[in-house]
Design a protein around this motif. Sequence first.
Motif, PDB file in Angstrom:
ATOM      1  N   GLU B   3       0.823  -1.197   0.000  1.00 50.38           N
ATOM      2  CA  GLU B   3       0.000   0.000   0.000  1.00 50.38           C
ATOM      3  C   GLU B   3       0.858   1.248   0.000  1.00 50.38           C
ATOM      4  O   GLU B   3       2.038   1.218   0.351  1.00 50.38           O
ATOM      5  CB  GLU B   3      -0.948  -0.007   1.194  1.00 50.38           C
ATOM      6  CG  GLU B   3      -0.271  -0.065   2.535  1.00 50.38           C
ATOM      7  CD  GLU B   3      -1.280  -0.085   3.686  1.00 50.38           C
ATOM      8  OE1 GLU B   3      -2.409  -0.559   3.494  1.00 50.38           O
ATOM      9  OE2 GLU B   3      -0.920   0.380   4.777  1.00 50.38           O
ATOM     10  N   VAL B   4       0.228   2.336  -0.379  1.00 50.10           N
ATOM     11  CA  VAL B   4       0.850   3.648  -0.344  1.00 50.10           C
ATOM     12  C   VAL B   4       0.433   4.303   0.967  1.00 50.10           C
ATOM     13  O   VAL B   4      -0.763   4.345   1.289  1.00 50.10           O
ATOM     14  CB  VAL B   4       0.378   4.499  -1.543  1.00 50.10           C
ATOM     15  CG1 VAL B   4       0.900   5.921  -1.432  1.00 50.10           C
ATOM     16  CG2 VAL B   4       0.825   3.859  -2.860  1.00 50.10           C
ATOM     17  N   THR B   5       1.398   4.801   1.706  1.00 47.23           N
ATOM     18  CA  THR B   5       1.141   5.379   3.025  1.00 47.23           C
ATOM     19  C   THR B   5       1.354   6.883   2.988  1.00 47.23           C
ATOM     20  O   THR B   5       2.377   7.350   2.469  1.00 47.23           O
ATOM     21  CB  THR B   5       2.093   4.762   4.067  1.00 47.23           C
ATOM     22  OG1 THR B   5       1.968   3.345   4.021  1.00 47.23           O
ATOM     23  CG2 THR B   5       1.747   5.244   5.466  1.00 47.23           C
ATOM     24  N   GLN B   6       0.397   7.623   3.534  1.00 49.69           N
ATOM     25  CA  GLN B   6       0.507   9.078   3.555  1.00 49.69           C
ATOM     26  C   GLN B   6       0.429   9.597   4.989  1.00 49.69           C
ATOM     27  O   GLN B   6      -0.346   9.102   5.801  1.00 49.69           O
ATOM     28  CB  GLN B   6      -0.625   9.724   2.753  1.00 49.69           C
ATOM     29  CG  GLN B   6      -0.513   9.516   1.265  1.00 49.69           C
ATOM     30  CD  GLN B   6      -1.570  10.305   0.506  1.00 49.69           C
ATOM     31  OE1 GLN B   6      -2.403   9.737  -0.185  1.00 49.69           O
ATOM     32  NE2 GLN B   6      -1.520  11.633   0.645  1.00 49.69           N
ATOM     33  N   THR B   7       1.263  10.609   5.260  1.00 52.73           N
ATOM     34  CA  THR B   7       1.198  11.318   6.545  1.00 52.73           C
ATOM     35  C   THR B   7       1.365  12.810   6.314  1.00 52.73           C
ATOM     36  O   THR B   7       2.066  13.218   5.364  1.00 52.73           O
ATOM     37  CB  THR B   7       2.307  10.834   7.505  1.00 52.73           C
ATOM     38  OG1 THR B   7       3.579  10.972   6.855  1.00 52.73           O
ATOM     39  CG2 THR B   7       2.096   9.412   7.941  1.00 52.73           C
ATOM     40  N   PRO B   8       0.734  13.652   7.149  1.00 49.69           N
ATOM     41  CA  PRO B   8      -0.254  13.298   8.154  1.00 49.69           C
ATOM     42  C   PRO B   8      -1.606  13.000   7.507  1.00 49.69           C
ATOM     43  O   PRO B   8      -1.814  13.298   6.335  1.00 49.69           O
ATOM     44  CB  PRO B   8      -0.325  14.570   8.997  1.00 49.69           C
ATOM     45  CG  PRO B   8      -0.083  15.666   8.008  1.00 49.69           C
ATOM     46  CD  PRO B   8       0.922  15.109   7.032  1.00 49.69           C
ATOM     47  N   SER B   9      -2.515  12.453   8.268  1.00 48.31           N
ATOM     48  CA  SER B   9      -3.848  12.224   7.714  1.00 48.31           C
ATOM     49  C   SER B   9      -4.633  13.536   7.674  1.00 48.31           C
ATOM     50  O   SER B   9      -5.489  13.718   6.813  1.00 48.31           O
ATOM     51  CB  SER B   9      -4.597  11.178   8.539  1.00 48.31           C
ATOM     52  OG  SER B   9      -4.649  11.574   9.888  1.00 48.31           O
ATOM     53  N   HIS B  10      -4.327  14.433   8.609  1.00 48.06           N
ATOM     54  CA  HIS B  10      -4.993  15.731   8.619  1.00 48.06           C
ATOM     55  C   HIS B  10      -4.027  16.767   9.171  1.00 48.06           C
ATOM     56  O   HIS B  10      -3.370  16.519  10.186  1.00 48.06           O
ATOM     57  CB  HIS B  10      -6.271  15.685   9.480  1.00 48.06           C
ATOM     58  CG  HIS B  10      -7.104  16.923   9.393  1.00 48.06           C
ATOM     59  ND1 HIS B  10      -8.104  17.217  10.292  1.00 48.06           N
ATOM     60  CD2 HIS B  10      -7.088  17.962   8.514  1.00 48.06           C
ATOM     61  CE1 HIS B  10      -8.680  18.374   9.967  1.00 48.06           C
ATOM     62  NE2 HIS B  10      -8.072  18.838   8.893  1.00 48.06           N
ATOM     63  N   GLN B  11      -3.905  17.879   8.475  1.00 49.42           N
ATOM     64  CA  GLN B  11      -3.070  18.974   8.962  1.00 49.42           C
ATOM     65  C   GLN B  11      -3.827  20.286   8.851  1.00 49.42           C
ATOM     66  O   GLN B  11      -4.419  20.580   7.812  1.00 49.42           O
ATOM     67  CB  GLN B  11      -1.768  19.065   8.167  1.00 49.42           C
ATOM     68  CG  GLN B  11      -0.856  20.183   8.651  1.00 49.42           C
ATOM     69  CD  GLN B  11       0.590  19.952   8.320  1.00 49.42           C
ATOM     70  OE1 GLN B  11       0.969  18.921   7.777  1.00 49.42           O
ATOM     71  NE2 GLN B  11       1.414  20.923   8.649  1.00 49.42           N
ATOM     72  N   ARG B 112      -5.581  15.324   4.498  1.00 46.81           N
ATOM     73  CA  ARG B 112      -6.492  16.474   4.420  1.00 46.81           C
ATOM     74  C   ARG B 112      -5.774  17.706   4.946  1.00 46.81           C
ATOM     75  O   ARG B 112      -5.268  17.709   6.074  1.00 46.81           O
ATOM     76  CB  ARG B 112      -7.755  16.220   5.233  1.00 46.81           C
ATOM     77  CG  ARG B 112      -8.718  17.397   5.188  1.00 46.81           C
ATOM     78  CD  ARG B 112     -10.102  17.064   5.736  1.00 46.81           C
ATOM     79  NE  ARG B 112     -10.786  16.035   4.974  1.00 46.81           N
ATOM     80  CZ  ARG B 112     -11.334  16.221   3.784  1.00 46.81           C
ATOM     81  NH1 ARG B 112     -11.296  17.416   3.212  1.00 46.81           N
ATOM     82  NH2 ARG B 112     -11.954  15.236   3.172  1.00 46.81           N
ATOM     83  N   LEU B 113      -5.694  18.733   4.119  1.00 40.82           N
ATOM     84  CA  LEU B 113      -5.067  19.991   4.506  1.00 40.82           C
ATOM     85  C   LEU B 113      -6.140  21.048   4.682  1.00 40.82           C
ATOM     86  O   LEU B 113      -6.952  21.265   3.776  1.00 40.82           O
ATOM     87  CB  LEU B 113      -4.065  20.450   3.435  1.00 40.82           C
ATOM     88  CG  LEU B 113      -3.421  21.810   3.675  1.00 40.82           C
ATOM     89  CD1 LEU B 113      -2.555  21.788   4.928  1.00 40.82           C
ATOM     90  CD2 LEU B 113      -2.592  22.233   2.465  1.00 40.82           C
ATOM     91  N   THR B 114      -6.121  21.673   5.848  1.00 43.15           N
ATOM     92  CA  THR B 114      -7.043  22.778   6.123  1.00 43.15           C
ATOM     93  C   THR B 114      -6.221  24.033   6.384  1.00 43.15           C
ATOM     94  O   THR B 114      -5.371  24.049   7.286  1.00 43.15           O
ATOM     95  CB  THR B 114      -7.918  22.480   7.348  1.00 43.15           C
ATOM     96  OG1 THR B 114      -8.660  21.276   7.114  1.00 43.15           O
ATOM     97  CG2 THR B 114      -8.883  23.628   7.616  1.00 43.15           C
ATOM     98  N   VAL B 115      -6.425  25.049   5.567  1.00 44.11           N
ATOM     99  CA  VAL B 115      -5.704  26.311   5.710  1.00 44.11           C
ATOM    100  C   VAL B 115      -6.665  27.354   6.281  1.00 44.11           C
ATOM    101  O   VAL B 115      -7.731  27.608   5.724  1.00 44.11           O
ATOM    102  CB  VAL B 115      -5.148  26.794   4.350  1.00 44.11           C
ATOM    103  CG1 VAL B 115      -4.354  28.087   4.538  1.00 44.11           C
ATOM    104  CG2 VAL B 115      -4.272  25.714   3.727  1.00 44.11           C
TER     105      VAL B 115
END
Lengths: 113, 116
Positions: B3-11, B112-115
Motif C-alpha cells: 500500500e501507499v502510506t501518507q502522513t499526516p492524515s490531517h493537517q 487532508r489539509l485545512t488552511v
Amino acid sequence: GNSVTQMEGPVTLSEEAFLTINCTYTATGYPSLFWYVQYPGEGLQLLLKATKADDKGSNKGFEATYRKETTSFHLEKGSVQVSDSAVYFCALSEDTGFQKLVFGTGTRLLVSP
Amino acid sequence: EPEVTQTPSHQVTQMGQEVILRCVPISNHLYFYWYRQILGQKVEFLVSFYNNEISEKSEIFDDQFSVERPDGSNFTLKIRSTKLEDSAMYFCASSESQVSGANVLTFGAGSRLTVL
C-alpha cells in the motif's frame, strides 16, 4: 480538454437493490476507463477498468461496459450490500504515457440494511 | 497487499505557512503522483515524477508547489506559502510502469489539509 461527468450523489439504496451510477466522458483519442472506489478512511482503490470500446470490466459483482458510441462507462451491480457503501469515482487515462487520470467528482453510495 | 502510506492524515495550518505532505510509495514502483480534491469538486492531477524529476505537471502546480524524493523511499509535496484555496484532500499515488490502461495507479488514503 478531456473530462468525466458522473451522477451526483448521494445514492441511497436498500440492501439487494440494483445499482447504476452513470458516467460519461469527453476525450480525444482512445482513453482507458476506470472505476475507483474509496471506502471510509482508505485510499482510492481500483475497482475495474476497460481499455477499449465494448470491453466490459468486472470485479466484486460490479460491471461497466466501455460504450464508445454513447461515450459512457456506467457502473452497475445487481444486488448491493451494506459493505458497498463508499464513494465511487469514474476516471479516464489520457494517453500521455504517464498514467495521468482525469476524474469525475465521485458519487457517494449509501446502502442500508 | 502493498500500500501507499501518507502522513499526516490531517493537517491544519495558518495561511502563509509552509506545509510538507509525505508519502511512502510501493517499494518497486517507479512513477509517483500527487492529486488533490477540493471539497465537492473533482479529483485533479497535480504532478507526476519519474527518475528524480517532474515528468508532467498541471497548471495548478505553480511555483508554490514542489516535490522531492529525498531518500529513495519518501515522496513529498511541499507548499511554500499556503493559501486558503489550498485546502483540500491530497492523494499520493504510485505505479510500476507507465503503460496506459494496462498499468494502474495505487493511491494512498489521502492527507487532508485545512488552511485557516
